[in-house]
Design an enzyme around this catalytic site. Structure first.
Site, PDB file in Angstrom:
ATOM      1  CB  ILE A  71      89.583  12.320 -73.247  1.00 28.32           C
ATOM      2  CG1 ILE A  71      89.619  11.896 -74.713  1.00 28.32           C
ATOM      3  CG2 ILE A  71      88.192  12.295 -72.660  1.00 28.32           C
ATOM      4  CD1 ILE A  71      89.344  10.419 -74.930  1.00 28.32           C
TER       5      ILE A  71
ATOM      6  CE1 TYR B 175      92.384   9.333 -72.547  1.00 29.63           C
ATOM      7  CE2 TYR B 175      94.655   8.634 -72.786  1.00 29.63           C
ATOM      8  CZ  TYR B 175      93.324   8.513 -73.128  1.00 29.63           C
ATOM      9  OH  TYR B 175      92.930   7.585 -74.049  1.00 29.63           O
ATOM     10  CB  CYS B 176      90.686  10.453 -66.424  1.00 28.84           C
ATOM     11  SG  CYS B 176      90.763  12.069 -65.614  1.00 28.84           S
ATOM     12  NE  ARG B 177      83.033  13.491 -69.426  1.00 25.79           N
ATOM     13  CZ  ARG B 177      82.716  14.751 -69.153  1.00 25.79           C
ATOM     14  NH1 ARG B 177      83.260  15.363 -68.116  1.00 25.79           N
ATOM     15  NH2 ARG B 177      81.855  15.409 -69.905  1.00 25.79           N
TER      16      ARG B 177
ATOM     17  N   GLY C 131      90.695  15.100 -66.166  1.00 25.34           N
ATOM     18  CA  GLY C 131      91.994  15.268 -65.529  1.00 25.34           C
ATOM     19  C   GLY C 131      92.059  14.950 -64.052  1.00 25.34           C
TER      20      GLY C 131
END
Length: 128
Positions: free
Chosen positions: A115, A86-88, A90
């Site tokens: 996230i 995951y990142c901020r 996607g």
């Protein structure tokens, strides 16, 4: 025609599997959870149990590349082990998931919405 970053993310999302935040929270037994954001982002809050391997070095960590001082992250040592990224929002995670698939990882997913999606689902974050 040149591609944009958005084009690359759209292509990646069409070739990877995404998992809804609530589905991951309900069942993630045995999966390695990797936050591909930068360390400063990770420190502001992350999903409990996540390890931080920034997007910029992820592929190098697989093969103990000299760019990461010849060190491989143990989380990336078994290509059949489930990995969830995951990142901020996607995008970076989708690009990372596609590249890990290209590198032979067989069970890679990305958390849908990153996230931001995790928080919108009311799921907890930690700063530890």
């Amino acid at each position: 025609m040149a591609l944009t970053a958005t084009d690359l993310v759209i292509e990646a999302r069409s070739r990877i599997r995404e998992i809804a935040p609530a589905a991951f929270a309900a069942d993630h037994e045995g999966a390695v959870l990797i936050d591909v954001r930068e360390p400063a982002e990770y420190e502001t809050g992350h999903i409990p149990g996540a390890i931080n391997i920034p997007r910029g070095v992820l592929e190098f960590q697989v093969d103990a590349h000299p760019a990461v001082a010849g060190v491989s992250d143990p989380a990336l040592s078994h290509k059949a082990r489930p990995i969830v990224l995951y990142c901020r929002t996607g995008g970076r995670a989708a690009l990372a998931a596609l590249n890990l698939q290209r590198m032979g990882f067989t069970d890679v997913r990305s958390i849908e919405g990153g996230i931001v999606g995790w928080e919108a689902a009311g799921l907890p974050l930690t700063q530890r």
